[in-house]
Design an enzyme around this catalytic site. Structure first.
Site: not given
Ligand code: IFM
Length: 727
Positions: A318-319, A460, A566
């Site tokens: 989703w980044d 997360e 987080k």
């Molecule tokens: O998409 C992100 C997630 O929100 C947090 N952990 C890393 C992923 C990739 O950047």
């Protein structure tokens, strides 16, 4: 950074090898070449990472992006001893990346007995010809000395899980070599060419050429090299294409490469007057975004670690939609369109995933590769105590990704005016996503509403929660977008309606009755049902409870039963759906959630920065902006998730830095066909100048403490601080 356009380090520390590989990365959207030295090999993490090319590593079931052999490999030996920076302490060493031109340089003085040998190298990954790399390599010495130059295509490159290639042919003739390979499982072909100019009396062993050179004291010996890397469509004419590049010559290739970068900066540069450090960090972020943007293809997304390696399997998250797309849709709509078309092209994968989990419609991959099937495993983290994989629910429960894609697609249409994308598969994608959410949702008759139960939001550390505010609000927005998009298509492109279901009443009902958690009497939105009942503990306290380094706080770990999160979650929502929430609500939530946020993801700080800028917390906004913009310069982000390595570049943060500057500090918003600019710059910023492309107009904008000056807006309706702007 030493100047606004240069990243430079004088001196050398072996501890920097990994960081510098990412920090000095070159890329052109087709490939990324790590900032390693020419004599480095796998041990020093050399990688030529390919966008959109995925396969299994040999002997494993780990599917990740493929790294190509290195056609720029070059090393010098004196008296049989190789001058390798990772093993010989240099007399002098300087590494430079010019982000304006995308050119990497190194200068190293090696001690070699009685002689000092200077190696200078300059290289680039062509921005004008996506398959081409070029290197200019010079050696000199302070006394007469015989050296041996070894150069060629090196297969000993970094791979996280093993080699992905079987080599089918290797040919070296004089100053030329050609390697043909195919990927381990899918047997996708790859070709790597290499050609040297200016080296004589070459002896070839495999793909490596060696030549002895008698260096005269203080006379520089120089040669050039060209590399060509081809897969997919490019293979068709690869021989001729590579030859054309070689014949064009190093200097011409360099000139056209610089011209291509100039054209990119012309639209994307942001100038901050009064704060060189911030200006440099923001430009550096923009450099990374432009280095990895898929300009010539709609077959791949942008990996979460860019093209710096295989971390996160080279997959897109989703980044892209939530953090990077805003930059592209305002500065390079073609790239934005490619990225969205990639999602449209991989809709079938999202449909397969929905089916696999028992739903209808399109459930997009949490980690998306070339087919859209989910590369995310069910066990994402390795426990540092047991060394066993931990069950995470990112893949099966982080459903917001489908809503994020819908949101980004609609924003693209609104910003660019390119509603044809809806007819080009966009509406179908939106429809399938809404169908997925409808089948995922639970209808509660006693409340007369739909709820989204058992999900993972952006944070997360809290998995399998009910009614995550971000998720519900984004899904509701996506459902509203479906209705808007449907109306638009009915009017403008009725022929593309035929592949939607006949009766869409359910979609209207879902949009109307989907529950979105509202702020409570204090103005605070509960992150998910029951969050307020969790133990009131901040990350600082949790840190003191850790028993082991890199201990994972999620799953059933330290954070899961506490309020520690987080990464931005409710604040992410407020930074995105900004016009749905007033200043007081934003302030109440920022004050509440900030102390609980670990910022354990590089995606977090920019959301806090944007909201902080909006509510007048300018110092906080600046602090979080700089944290975001400097993430790849300082390399102080998390390197491990449990015992899983997650280093590399951080394109989401790069996008987040731009978003903070433009939406946060310049206060840009575009809604209801009107651009509003409400600047609130940090005190030391005299002004900020940037360009935005809006529905075919290219606006040149300068903001300062007094307001904004805008050029080029013939059609765009503009307000500044909500008041009509006199053009
Ligand atoms: O998409 C992100 C997630 O929100 C947090 N952990 C890393 C992923 C990739 O950047």
């Amino acid at each position: 950074m030493t100047q606004e356009w240069t990243v430079e380090k004088t001196g050398f520390d072996t501890a920097d090898i990994e960081l510098h590989g990412s920090k000095y990365l070159l890329g052109n959207g087709f490939m990324g070449y790590r900032g390693t030295m020419e004599e480095y090999t796998a041990e020093q993490l050399v990688a030529l990472n390919l966008a959109g090319f995925f396969d299994l590593a040999r002997g494993s079931n780990w599917r990740e992006s493929v790294n190509a052999p290195n056609p720029l490999y070059t090393a010098v030996s004196v008296n049989g001893k190789e001058l390798n920076l990772s093993r010989i302490a240099p007399v002098f060493h300087k590494q430079t990346l010019d982000i304006k031109t995308g050119i990497h340089k190194r200068e190293t003085v090696f001690p070699a007995g009685e002689v000092n040998i200077t190696v200078k190298a300059e290289r680039f990954v062509s921005k004008a010809r996506e398959n081409i790399l070029a290197l200019k390599y010079s050696v000199s010495a302070d006394k007469n000395v015989d050296i041996v130059i070894k150069t060629g295509t090196d297969k000993n490159i970094w791979n996280i899980s093993g080699n992905h290639l079987n080599y089918t042919d290797e040919t070296a003739r004089g100053d030329f070599s050609e390697l043909t390979a195919e990927s381990v499982q899918l047997k996708k072909p790859l070709k790597v060419y290499e050609k040297i100019c200016g080296l004589e009396n070459i002896v070839n062993v495999g793909l490596l050429h060696t030549a002895s050179v008698a260096l005269k004291a203080n006379e520089e010996f120089t040669f050039t090299k060209f590399g060509g890397v081809y897969h997919g469509d490019g293979l068709e004419n690869s021989d001729a294409d590579f030859l054309r590049a070689v014949n064009f010559g190093y200097d011409n290739l360099k000139d056209e490469h610089i011209a291509a970068w100039d054209a990119i900066w012309e639209n994307s540069d942001v100038v901050i007057e009064g704060d060189e450090e911030a200006c440099a960090a923001l430009r550096y972020s923009i450099y990374h975004l432009c280095s990895i943007a898929p300009r010539n293809t709609d077959k791949c997304g942008i990996p979460a670690r860019g093209l710096s390696g295989q971390v996160y399997k080279g997959a897109a998250f989703w980044d892209t939609e939530m953090f990077m797309l805003p930059f592209f849709r305002f500065t390079d709509a073609d790239v934005a369109r490619n990225l969205l078309k990639y999602r449209i092209n991989t809709l079938a994968g999202a449909e397969r995933k929905a089916k696999e989990f028992g739903f209808e419609g399109a459930f997009f991959a949490w980690e998306s590769q070339e087919t859209g099937d989910d590369a995310c495993t069910l066990f994402n983290v390795t426990d540092v105590f047991t060394n066993r994989p931990l069950r995470t629910y990112f893949k099966d429960k982080q459903i917001h990704v489908s809503a994020d894609i819908v949101f980004a697609l609609w924003d693209y249409c609104i910003t660019t005016g390119d509603f044809v994308l809806l007819a080009d598969g966009g509406l179908k994608l939106i429809y399938e996503c809404i169908r997925f959410f409808y089948t995922y949702a639970s209808f509660k008759p006693h409340k007369d509403r739909y709820e989204l139960l058992d999900v993972v939001g952006p944070d997360e550390y809290h998995e399998r929660v009910n009614n995550n505010a971000f998720t519900n609000a984004m899904v509701k927005r996506a459902a509203d977008i479906f209705i808007l998009a449907l109306e638009k298509v009915k009017t403008d492109y009725p022929e593309s309606l035929e592949n939607l279901g006949e009766n869409l009443d359910w979609a209207y009902d879902f949009a109307k009755k989907l529950y979105v958690p509202a702020p409570d009497e204090r103005g605070i939105i509960e992150q998910f049902d029951g969050y307020f009942n969790l133990e009131d503990v901040t990350p600082e306290t949790l840190k003191t409870r850790e028993l082991k380094e890199n201990e994972y706080w999620g799953c059933h770990g330290l954070a899961s039963q506490t309020r520690t999160l987080k990464q931005a979650d409710v604040i992410m929502l407020l930074s995105v759906l900004k016009s749905d929430y007033g200043r007081e609500i934003k302030k109440a939530n920022w004050d509440f959630y900030e102390p609980y946020t670990e910022h354990g993801s590089s995606l977090s700080a920019c959301a806090y920065a944007i909201v902080a800028a909006e509510i007048g917390y300018t110092d906080w906004a600046y602090k979080y902006f700089m944290k975001t913009a400097c993430v790849d310069l300082k390399g102080d982000s998390k390197q491990y998730l449990g015992s899983l390595y997650i280093g590399g570049t951080h394109p989401a943060a790069n996008g987040g830095a731009w978003n903070t500057a433009i939406f946060g500090f310049a206060g840009v918003s575009f809604a209801n066909d009107r651009l509003d600019i409400s600047p609130r710059l940090p005190e030391n910023w005299k002004s900020m100048s940037f360009k935005l492309n809006l529905r075919g107009e290219r606006l040149e904008i300068r903001v300062d403490a007094k307001g904004a000056e805008i050029k080029g807006a013939a059609k765009t309706k503009i307000t500044v601080y909500g008041k009509e702007y006199k053009k």
